[in-house]
Design a protein around this motif. Structure first.
Motif, short mmCIF file in Angstrom:
data_model
loop_
_atom_site.label_atom_id
_atom_site.label_comp_id
_atom_site.label_asym_id
_atom_site.label_seq_id
_atom_site.Cartn_x
_atom_site.Cartn_y
_atom_site.Cartn_z
N VAL A 30 0.92 -1.25 -0.11
CA VAL A 30 -0.02 -0.13 0.05
C VAL A 30 0.77 1.36 -0.06
O VAL A 30 0.67 2.14 -0.76
N ALA A 31 1.89 1.46 0.94
CA ALA A 31 2.89 2.46 0.90
C ALA A 31 3.73 2.82 -0.42
O ALA A 31 3.77 3.92 -0.88
N ALA A 32 3.95 1.53 -1.03
CA ALA A 32 4.48 1.83 -2.33
C ALA A 32 3.89 2.52 -3.20
O ALA A 32 4.21 3.30 -3.99
N THR A 33 2.56 1.86 -3.36
CA THR A 33 1.65 2.56 -4.34
C THR A 33 1.20 3.92 -3.93
O THR A 33 1.15 4.84 -5.11
N HIS A 34 1.30 4.45 -2.63
CA HIS A 34 0.89 5.50 -2.28
C HIS A 34 1.95 6.60 -2.56
O HIS A 34 1.60 7.73 -2.89
N TYR A 35 3.03 6.21 -2.48
CA TYR A 35 4.20 7.20 -2.69
C TYR A 35 4.83 6.86 -4.14
O TYR A 35 5.96 7.67 -4.43
N GLY A 36 4.52 6.13 -4.85
CA GLY A 36 4.85 5.96 -6.23
C GLY A 36 6.28 5.34 -6.36
O GLY A 36 7.08 5.80 -7.17
N VAL A 37 6.77 4.31 -5.24
CA VAL A 37 7.99 3.63 -5.34
C VAL A 37 7.69 2.44 -5.28
O VAL A 37 6.60 1.87 -5.23
N SER A 38 8.87 1.67 -5.47
CA SER A 38 8.83 0.22 -5.45
C SER A 38 8.79 -0.22 -4.18
O SER A 38 9.11 0.37 -2.94
N GLU A 39 8.33 -1.63 -3.82
CA GLU A 39 8.15 -2.15 -2.60
C GLU A 39 9.75 -2.45 -2.02
O GLU A 39 9.82 -2.37 -0.79
N ALA A 41 11.98 0.12 -2.10
CA ALA A 41 12.26 1.11 -1.67
C ALA A 41 11.81 1.41 -0.11
O ALA A 41 12.32 1.77 0.40
N ILE A 42 10.33 0.89 -0.11
CA ILE A 42 9.85 0.74 1.05
C ILE A 42 10.33 -0.09 2.26
O ILE A 42 10.66 0.31 3.22
N GLY A 43 10.90 -1.20 1.66
CA GLY A 43 11.65 -2.18 2.39
C GLY A 43 13.02 -1.41 2.88
O GLY A 43 13.38 -1.86 4.41
N TRP A 44 13.60 -0.55 2.20
CA TRP A 44 14.76 -0.03 2.67
C TRP A 44 14.58 1.06 3.90
O TRP A 44 15.61 1.50 4.62
N LEU A 45 13.14 1.38 4.06
CA LEU A 45 12.89 2.12 5.17
C LEU A 45 13.19 1.65 6.56
O LEU A 45 13.53 2.00 7.56
N ALA A 46 13.03 0.47 6.41
CA ALA A 46 13.28 -0.46 7.47
C ALA A 46 14.77 -0.95 7.39
O ALA A 46 15.38 -0.97 8.83
N GLN A 47 15.13 -1.35 6.43
CA GLN A 47 16.69 -1.72 6.51
C GLN A 47 17.75 -0.63 6.93
O GLN A 47 18.84 -1.32 7.56
N VAL A 48 17.35 0.63 6.67
CA VAL A 48 18.57 1.51 7.18
C VAL A 48 18.79 1.41 8.59
O VAL A 48 19.89 1.71 9.15
N PHE A 49 17.97 0.78 9.42
CA PHE A 49 18.09 0.83 10.84
C PHE A 49 19.04 -0.13 11.17
O PHE A 49 20.07 0.43 11.94
N PRO A 50 19.00 -1.42 10.94
CA PRO A 50 20.21 -2.32 11.24
C PRO A 50 21.44 -1.97 10.72
O PRO A 50 22.22 -2.16 11.19
N HIS A 90 6.06 13.60 0.53
CA HIS A 90 6.84 13.01 -0.69
C HIS A 90 7.61 11.77 0.04
O HIS A 90 8.04 11.85 1.18
N PHE A 91 7.98 10.94 -0.96
CA PHE A 91 8.80 9.51 -0.40
C PHE A 91 10.24 10.43 0.29
O PHE A 91 10.89 9.65 1.00
N ALA A 92 10.61 11.32 -0.38
CA ALA A 92 12.04 11.72 0.20
C ALA A 92 11.99 12.40 1.62
O ALA A 92 12.93 12.07 2.35
N TRP A 93 10.85 12.84 1.92
CA TRP A 93 10.67 13.17 3.42
C TRP A 93 10.51 12.03 4.14
O TRP A 93 11.07 11.89 5.48
N LEU A 94 10.05 10.97 3.83
CA LEU A 94 9.89 9.49 4.33
C LEU A 94 11.12 9.02 4.81
O LEU A 94 11.50 8.48 5.60
N LEU A 95 12.03 9.04 3.64
CA LEU A 95 13.50 8.45 3.90
C LEU A 95 14.03 9.17 4.64
O LEU A 95 15.10 8.74 5.41
N ALA A 96 14.22 10.68 4.60
CA ALA A 96 14.99 11.49 5.54
C ALA A 96 14.44 11.29 6.86
O ALA A 96 15.41 11.17 7.83
N GLY A 97 13.40 11.25 7.35
CA GLY A 97 12.79 11.00 8.50
C GLY A 97 13.34 9.60 9.10
O GLY A 97 13.81 9.55 10.27
N GLN A 98 13.18 8.38 8.25
CA GLN A 98 13.77 7.38 8.79
C GLN A 98 15.29 7.29 9.05
O GLN A 98 15.83 6.76 9.79
#
Length: 387
Positions: A30-39, A41-50, A90-98
């Motif tokens: 759902v998030a990938a569709t909403h932000y117009g990116v691939s799944e 890319a959404i997965g990397w929002l979590a992967q940057v943490f570890p 936008h997704f850029a804000w999402l990634l920056a926040g993560q």
């Protein structure tokens, strides 16, 4: 005298870090569709943490040892700032926040032993570490629940607003609780030699090195299982919805176990026997999943793994706090570093076998078996003098 308000504030911030980390775990498509990116890319929002945790764990531990309250509060503030930045459209804000929040996570999680050492009396510290660690897992549960409550593209922004509000409240409560320095606040000169002496002292202790090695395997199994349980169980007829429920029960059982079992283990000096039982049971459960996978077996075994395996973390952290003295932040950082590294390696290995469930589950069975000798000899190490 123990100041439990500090533990409450810390627990809320600890939960907030995990909530921000896993916000999109249940709504990836759902998030990938909403932000117009691939799944991916959404997965990397979590992967940057570890990934960032492996890099920043030791530096953050050193900061906590020298400037505990400012460093912990900085972690809380950065977590909140990251959550607020994600409210951009936008997704850029999402990634920056993560990215901002991922920098904060080691400052918060590495502080679990330091907060108990400074604000709790010695007899209460095992309980404080157990509750602080359980709250971290509770944050994971909260993330899964929020994604279930706000599952649509139209509700994603509301989910992020709720998360940000939780972070703000948690940070404020922690700041109020940390107005007092605590009864154990080491005043060591903040010079490079003194800072890195803490790292040398921690790593020189053979017990801490052994605990770091042990942390690799429970973390590795838990992360790999959490990441790939659904595709590994799919050939056995387990639907994605059912797999999500099973994983949720796994973490809930881990929260309960982490809040209760480490306290019992510390009171009865049963850390080594418990770790042996936990690791052996995990291996047996994975073998059963390899040869007889089914919905009911997965429900029972994966829930049991959460109940028995996740408490290994607060047990190991309590042993580190007991051993490390004024370098508890650095020592805890070594444990978290080892665990996250184990998670990355195990998840990568299992990911290569994701289309071959039996070998993947057998690999997950081997990992805890490797740790059994170390858990067995741990009792002899615990008999040596501590601080």
């Amino acid at each position: 005298m123990s100041r439990w308000s500090a533990i409450v504030g810390y627990s809320l911030v600890g939960a907030a870090t995990q909530l921000v980390w896993l916000n999109f775990a249940g709504v990836t498509t759902v998030a990938a569709t909403h932000y117009g990116v691939s799944e991916t890319a959404i997965g990397w929002l979590a992967q940057v943490f570890p990934l960032l945790y492996v890099v920043l764990s030791i530096p953050c531990g050193l900061l906590l040892d020298r400037w505990f309250r400012p460093a912990l509060l900085a972690g809380a503030v950065l977590t909140t700032l990251g959550a607020l930045v994600r409210l951009g459209a936008h997704f850029a804000w999402l990634l920056a926040g993560q990215l901002i929040a991922s920098v904060a996570q080691p400052l918060v999680l590495n502080a679990v032993t330091g907060i108990t050492g400074r604000y709790l009396s010695e007899k209460d510290r095992p309980t404080g570490i157990a509750l602080g660690t359980a709250s971290i897992f509770a944050g994971m549960v909260l993330a899964f629940l929020l994604s279930a409550v706000f599952p649509t593209a139209g509700s994603l922004h509301t989910m992020l607003v709720v998360t940000a509000a939780f972070c703000v409240v948690a940070t404020v409560l922690l700041a109020v609780a940390l107005r007092h320095p605590g009864h154990h606040a080491p005043a060591v000169a903040a010079v490079p030699q003194a800072i890195f002496a803490a790292l040398r002292t921690s790593w020189a202790d053979p017990l801490i090195r052994r605990l770091c090695l042990l942390a690799v395997f429970p973390f590795g199994v838990f992360v790999a299982l959490s990441t790939f349980a659904q595709p590994l169980l799919e050939p056995a007829g387990v639907t994605s919805t059912t797999a999500s429920v099973i994983l949720l029960l796994n973490v809930i059982a881990g929260v309960i176990g982490s809040a209760l079992i480490p306290i019992w283990a510390a009171r009865h000096h049963a850390e080594s026997p418990y770790l042996l039982v936990s690791l052996a049971t995990t291996a047996l459960c994975c073998v059963l999943l390899a040869f007889a996978p089914s919905t009911w077996l997965a429900l029972i075994t994966i829930t049991l793994i959460g109940l028995l395996l996740l408490p290994a973390l607060p047990i190991v952290l309590e042993l580190v706090e007991r051993r490390s003295g004024d370098a508890e932040g650095t020592a805890a950082g070594l444990i978290w570093l080892s665990g996250n590294l184990g998670g990355l390696l195990a998840a990568t290995a299992v990911g290569l076998l994701v289309n071959h469930p039996r070998p993947a589950f057998l690999l997950l069975a081997v990992l805890p078996l490797i740790a059994l000798p170390g858990a067995h000899t741990l009792r002899h190490r615990l008999a040596t003098p501590t601080r």
